[in-house]
Design an enzyme around this catalytic site. Structure first.
Site, mmCIF file in Angstrom:
data_model
loop_
_atom_site.group_PDB
_atom_site.id
_atom_site.type_symbol
_atom_site.label_atom_id
_atom_site.label_comp_id
_atom_site.label_asym_id
_atom_site.label_seq_id
_atom_site.Cartn_x
_atom_site.Cartn_y
_atom_site.Cartn_z
ATOM 1 N N ASP A 35 0.817 -1.208 0.000
ATOM 2 C CA ASP A 35 0.000 0.000 0.000
ATOM 3 C C ASP A 35 0.855 1.265 0.000
ATOM 4 O OD1 ASP A 35 -2.016 -1.819 0.313
ATOM 5 O OD2 ASP A 35 -2.728 -1.059 2.240
ATOM 6 N N HIS A 183 3.799 -2.195 3.124
ATOM 7 C CA HIS A 183 3.708 -0.838 2.582
ATOM 8 C C HIS A 183 5.021 -0.466 1.905
ATOM 9 C CE1 HIS A 183 0.585 -0.918 5.674
ATOM 10 N NE2 HIS A 183 0.008 0.105 5.058
#
Length: 214
Positions: A35, A183
């Site tokens: 992400d 992430h």
């Protein structure tokens, strides 16, 4: 550490059955997701590590980051990874009016389409922070989005979590069909860059493949 569990409880999956929490399978397959990118250096590093293990992943991209770093976004695509919508400005669904939230997602979708004309319209979406109201979720599903949640959180972004714990969070909880969250961001980079190669090595040695969500 927050009160958010590392592994999503079964009750949460049953409460929101229209969201994708994992992809059950009898095969040795795991779904890595990233992400908040694309991010200079970090996303490129991530792509290089994935390539070393012949691993494919799904990147939930922020629209404004695609606009800032279109060449990195193109590299994600050219190397065979999937991409999804992570809103234009990484906004919180619980604190955003329904119309404004949908507009922000559609703005990100237009950026995705502009930089990836061959993509299917309205496909994968992940809510920043996992924050999405039932009405927002229903609206998105009606528009044709698949809302991708997760089975396992690495907690790579959490500064109170050590890099060793980040690694153990994944290998202790992931299984066949698990969707795992990392992430490719500056905030998460220290933990992610330690844990990801070890996760790839650990599961590769056990015969697992790493596939995209499509």
């Amino acid at each position: 550490m927050t009160f958010t569990p590392i592994k999503t409880p079964l009750v949460a999956k049953k409460l929101f059955p229209n969201y994708v929490w994992d992809l059950p399978t009898t095969e040795k397959v795991i779904y890595l997701t990233f992400d908040d990118g694309p991010t200079p250096d970090i996303t490129n590093w991530t792509l290089d590590i994935l390539n070393q293990y012949n691993a494919k992943a799904t990147f939930f991209c922020i629209g404004k980051n695609i606009e800032k770093h279109p060449e990195i976004f193109q590299k994600i695509l050219s190397e065979g990874h999937s991409v999804g919508n992570h809103t234009q400005n990484h906004i919180k669904g619980w604190k955003t009016k329904r119309k404004d939230y949908l507009n922000n997602i559609e703005l990100c979708e237009s950026v995705l389409q502009a930089h990836n004309p061959k993509a299917n319209l309205n496909t994968l979406f992940r809510a920043p922070y996992g924050q999405i109201t039932p009405k927002q979720g229903k609206d998105l599903i009606d528009l044709g989005y698949k809302i991708i949640m997760w089975d396992v959180l690495s907690f790579d972004w959490d500064k109170t979590v050590t890099k060793e714990t980040c690694f153990n969070n994944v290998i202790s909880k992931a299984k066949q069909g698990s969707i795992i969250v990392f992430h490719d961001s500056v905030k998460a980079s220290q933990n992610m860059q330690y844990a990801l190669p070890k996760v790839l090595e650990y599961f590769s040695e056990k015969g697992f493949r790493f596939n995209t969500i499509s």
